[in-house]
Write a protein that holds these residues in place. Structure first.
Motif, mmCIF file in Angstrom:
data_model
loop_
_atom_site.group_PDB
_atom_site.id
_atom_site.type_symbol
_atom_site.label_atom_id
_atom_site.label_comp_id
_atom_site.label_asym_id
_atom_site.label_seq_id
_atom_site.Cartn_x
_atom_site.Cartn_y
_atom_site.Cartn_z
ATOM 1 N N PRO A 92 123.259 79.975 184.242
ATOM 2 C CA PRO A 92 122.313 78.992 184.778
ATOM 3 C C PRO A 92 120.968 79.055 184.051
ATOM 4 O O PRO A 92 120.600 80.077 183.467
ATOM 5 C CB PRO A 92 122.154 79.417 186.241
ATOM 6 N N PHE A 93 120.230 77.958 184.097
ATOM 7 C CA PHE A 93 118.872 77.908 183.558
ATOM 8 C C PHE A 93 117.965 77.290 184.601
ATOM 9 O O PHE A 93 118.423 76.634 185.535
ATOM 10 C CB PHE A 93 118.821 77.144 182.226
ATOM 11 N N THR A 94 116.660 77.501 184.446
ATOM 12 C CA THR A 94 115.673 76.972 185.374
ATOM 13 C C THR A 94 114.811 75.934 184.675
ATOM 14 O O THR A 94 114.348 76.160 183.551
ATOM 15 C CB THR A 94 114.780 78.102 185.929
ATOM 16 N N ALA A 95 114.598 74.808 185.335
ATOM 17 C CA ALA A 95 113.673 73.774 184.878
ATOM 18 C C ALA A 95 112.495 73.787 185.842
ATOM 19 O O ALA A 95 112.678 73.734 187.057
ATOM 20 C CB ALA A 95 114.352 72.415 184.875
ATOM 21 N N ARG A 96 111.275 73.875 185.277
ATOM 22 C CA ARG A 96 110.094 73.989 186.132
ATOM 23 C C ARG A 96 108.978 73.088 185.623
ATOM 24 O O ARG A 96 108.702 73.041 184.428
ATOM 25 C CB ARG A 96 109.609 75.433 186.146
ATOM 26 N N VAL A 97 108.344 72.379 186.553
ATOM 27 C CA VAL A 97 107.112 71.635 186.295
ATOM 28 C C VAL A 97 106.133 72.103 187.356
ATOM 29 O O VAL A 97 106.418 72.022 188.555
ATOM 30 C CB VAL A 97 107.321 70.109 186.390
ATOM 31 N N THR A 98 104.996 72.621 186.933
ATOM 32 C CA THR A 98 103.988 73.118 187.859
ATOM 33 C C THR A 98 103.459 71.968 188.721
ATOM 34 O O THR A 98 103.204 70.879 188.204
ATOM 35 C CB THR A 98 102.817 73.759 187.079
ATOM 36 N N PRO A 99 103.307 72.201 190.025
ATOM 37 C CA PRO A 99 102.745 71.154 190.888
ATOM 38 C C PRO A 99 101.390 70.685 190.359
ATOM 39 O O PRO A 99 100.597 71.480 189.851
ATOM 40 C CB PRO A 99 102.589 71.855 192.240
ATOM 41 N N VAL A 100 101.144 69.391 190.477
ATOM 42 C CA VAL A 100 99.894 68.799 190.019
ATOM 43 C C VAL A 100 98.913 68.807 191.185
ATOM 44 O O VAL A 100 99.228 68.329 192.268
ATOM 45 C CB VAL A 100 100.124 67.363 189.517
ATOM 46 N N SER A 101 97.734 69.366 190.949
ATOM 47 C CA SER A 101 96.724 69.384 192.007
ATOM 48 C C SER A 101 95.865 68.125 191.927
ATOM 49 O O SER A 101 95.832 67.444 190.912
ATOM 50 C CB SER A 101 95.857 70.633 191.891
ATOM 51 N N GLY A 102 95.185 67.837 193.003
ATOM 52 C CA GLY A 102 94.299 66.678 193.020
ATOM 53 C C GLY A 102 94.984 65.452 193.565
ATOM 54 O O GLY A 102 95.959 65.529 194.302
ATOM 55 N N GLN A 103 94.481 64.308 193.177
ATOM 56 C CA GLN A 103 94.933 63.036 193.729
ATOM 57 C C GLN A 103 95.929 62.302 192.834
ATOM 58 O O GLN A 103 96.069 61.092 192.926
ATOM 59 C CB GLN A 103 93.711 62.144 193.979
ATOM 60 N N VAL A 104 96.609 63.006 191.949
ATOM 61 C CA VAL A 104 97.568 62.360 191.067
ATOM 62 C C VAL A 104 98.847 62.057 191.853
ATOM 63 O O VAL A 104 99.484 62.955 192.387
ATOM 64 C CB VAL A 104 97.899 63.252 189.844
ATOM 65 N N GLU A 105 99.185 60.781 191.942
ATOM 66 C CA GLU A 105 100.413 60.383 192.612
ATOM 67 C C GLU A 105 101.458 60.079 191.559
ATOM 68 O O GLU A 105 101.148 59.611 190.474
ATOM 69 C CB GLU A 105 100.175 59.137 193.465
#
Length: 132
Positions: A92-105
């Motif tokens: 298995p492998f992991t795909a990760r995108v760090t949560p975006v802070s602020g008001q970005v929708e």
């Protein structure tokens, strides 16, 4: 939000090969980010495609990790075609995108597909990379 999901689906469809077989897929909010461990069984090749849709220009960092090996890729939100990464079968492998802070929708949409060997792009393993 519905329009963003439709644009993301079109971007993923734009890179879908003829030999594709869907293994897994999903959608996440930018505020939540993405952290998903994906199974890649056997020796067949896989393609991980990811699309990001936001009201304004934004770039995310996608981290792909298998074992001790990590690679990072920039993913531009709003592209008409999803970014696509070739992953060989195996552990298995992991795909990760760090949560975006602020008001970005916005949303992140992704797919993991098995593909025919003829549909593997330049490098057969975008996690470990390939020497030129």
């Amino acid at each position: 939000m519905e329009e963003a999901m439709q644009r993301a689906a079109r971007a993923l469809d734009a890179v879908e090969s003829k030999s594709v077989f869907r293994e897994d897929s999903g959608t996440a909010n930018l505020i939540e980010g993405l952290k998903r461990t994906l199974t890649t069984k056997g020796r067949k090749p896989y393609t991980f495609a990811i699309s990001c849709q936001t009201p304004s220009a934004h770039t995310l960092t996608l981290t792909l990790r298998r074992g001790d090996t990590t690679s990072e890729w920039d993913v531009a939100c709003g592209d008409r075609e999803a970014d696509q990464f070739d992953i060989p079968g195996g552990t298995p492998f992991t795909a990760r995108v760090t949560p975006v802070s602020g008001q970005v929708e916005g949303i992140i949409s992704w797919r993991l597909d098995t593909v025919g060997a003829e549909d593997v792009q330049d490098c057969a393993d975008d996690i470990t990379g390939c020497e030129s």
